[in-house]
Design an enzyme around this catalytic site. Sequence first.
Site, PDB file in Angstrom:
ATOM      1  N   GLU A 297      -2.110  57.827 -37.057  1.00 13.65           N
ATOM      2  CA  GLU A 297      -2.549  59.080 -36.439  1.00 13.65           C
ATOM      3  C   GLU A 297      -1.332  59.829 -35.904  1.00 13.65           C
ATOM      4  OE1 GLU A 297      -5.621  59.009 -33.524  1.00 13.65           O
ATOM      5  OE2 GLU A 297      -6.811  57.489 -34.561  1.00 13.65           O
TER       6      GLU A 297
ATOM      7  N   SER B  87      -4.089  55.778 -29.808  1.00 13.05           N
ATOM      8  CA  SER B  87      -4.303  54.989 -31.022  1.00 13.05           C
ATOM      9  C   SER B  87      -3.230  55.326 -32.051  1.00 13.05           C
ATOM     10  CB  SER B  87      -5.689  55.269 -31.612  1.00 13.05           C
ATOM     11  OG  SER B  87      -6.704  54.843 -30.736  1.00 13.05           O
TER      12      SER B  87
ATOM     13  N   ARG C 260      -9.804  62.836 -38.075  1.00  9.83           N
ATOM     14  CA  ARG C 260      -8.436  63.004 -37.574  1.00  9.83           C
ATOM     15  C   ARG C 260      -7.601  63.888 -38.497  1.00  9.83           C
ATOM     16  NH1 ARG C 260     -11.346  61.319 -34.510  1.00  9.83           N
ATOM     17  NH2 ARG C 260     -11.203  59.456 -33.210  1.00  9.83           N
TER      18      ARG C 260
END
EC number: 1.3.1.98
Length: 305
Positions: free
Chosen positions: A290, A220, A169
Amino acid sequence: MEIPADLNLRKDVPLGDFTTWKVGGAADFFAEPDSSDHLEALVHWGRGQQLPMRFIGAGSNLLISDEGLAGLVICSRRLQGSQLDPTTGIIEAQAGEPLPTLARRAAKAGLSGLEWSVGIPGTVGGAVVMNAGAQGGCIAESLIDATVLDPSSGQTRRMSCNELDYDYRHSALQSEALVVLSARFRLQAGVDPSELSARTSSNLHKRTSTQPYQLPSCGSVFRNPEPQKAGRLIEGLGLKGHRIGGAEVSTLHANFIVNTGNAQAADMDALIRHVQAVVKQAHGLQLHPEVMRLGCFANSQAAAA
C-alpha cells in the site's frame, strides 16, 4: 535561482520529519502552503524553474529514500478546514484536514459514514488518492467529487467519484500527476451523535489495541490478497519480530513494519522485499505494498514486481 520570500521555501529539509515512519533524506526545496492560493503560487514557481515536484500530506503511506528527493516537495498538511451541512449531509474538507478530525466533527453533527476512519493517521487528500479504508468502510463509499490541481498547467477541476475509478486501495490519481485540493462527501444525516460517538470510540479502541501505535509505522504495509489477510499470511510464516537494521515486522500486527528507533529507509525497503519473497515462496502469492516509494531504492523494480 531567485526565490520569492513570500513563498516561504526552505532548502535541504529532512523529510523524515514529515513521514510517520520517520525515515527519508532531504528535499532540495520544501514548503507547507497555508492556502490554495499559496499552493498554486508554489506550483507556478516550481514549473517556471523546471523543477520536479512532489506532493505529500501526513506522510502516512510514504517511504522516501535515504537519498531524499530532488526538486520541490510541497506538504499539504496545513491546508486544513471543513464545512458541513447537517441537513443534506454534505461535507467539504480541505486536502490537509486530518481524517480523524473530519470523522469526529461529522459524528458530532449527526453525520454517519466516516466512523471507520477515526484511527487512520492520514489526511483527506491522501485518503482520496489511496481510497483509504478500514473496518469495512472506504473513501469511495461516500465521496461525491474531488477538486484537483494539474501542476503541469496550473488548472483546477473537479473529478467525480466515477472519474476517479476507485478500486481496493486504488484510484486514478495514483497514475495521474494531479494534486487533491479538497473533497466533498455525502454522509447519512440525522443520526444520533451519541450513537456515532460510540461507534468511533469502538473503532478507535480496536485499532489501538491491535496495532503498534507506540512506534513509528506507515500503517498497513501490504494490500490484502483477497480473500486472505496479508497480516495472517505473514504471521503464519513466523515473520513477526523479524528485523533488518532498525526495521521490524511488528510483534503486535504482522502487516505493520515499525521503526525501532534507528531505521533507515533502506531497512524498510529491504524488509518489505524480504516479506514479499518469503510469502511468494511459501504461498505463490505476490503481496503488493500500500505504501508508495519516492526516490531511488536498490532493487526497486524487483520490489514492485
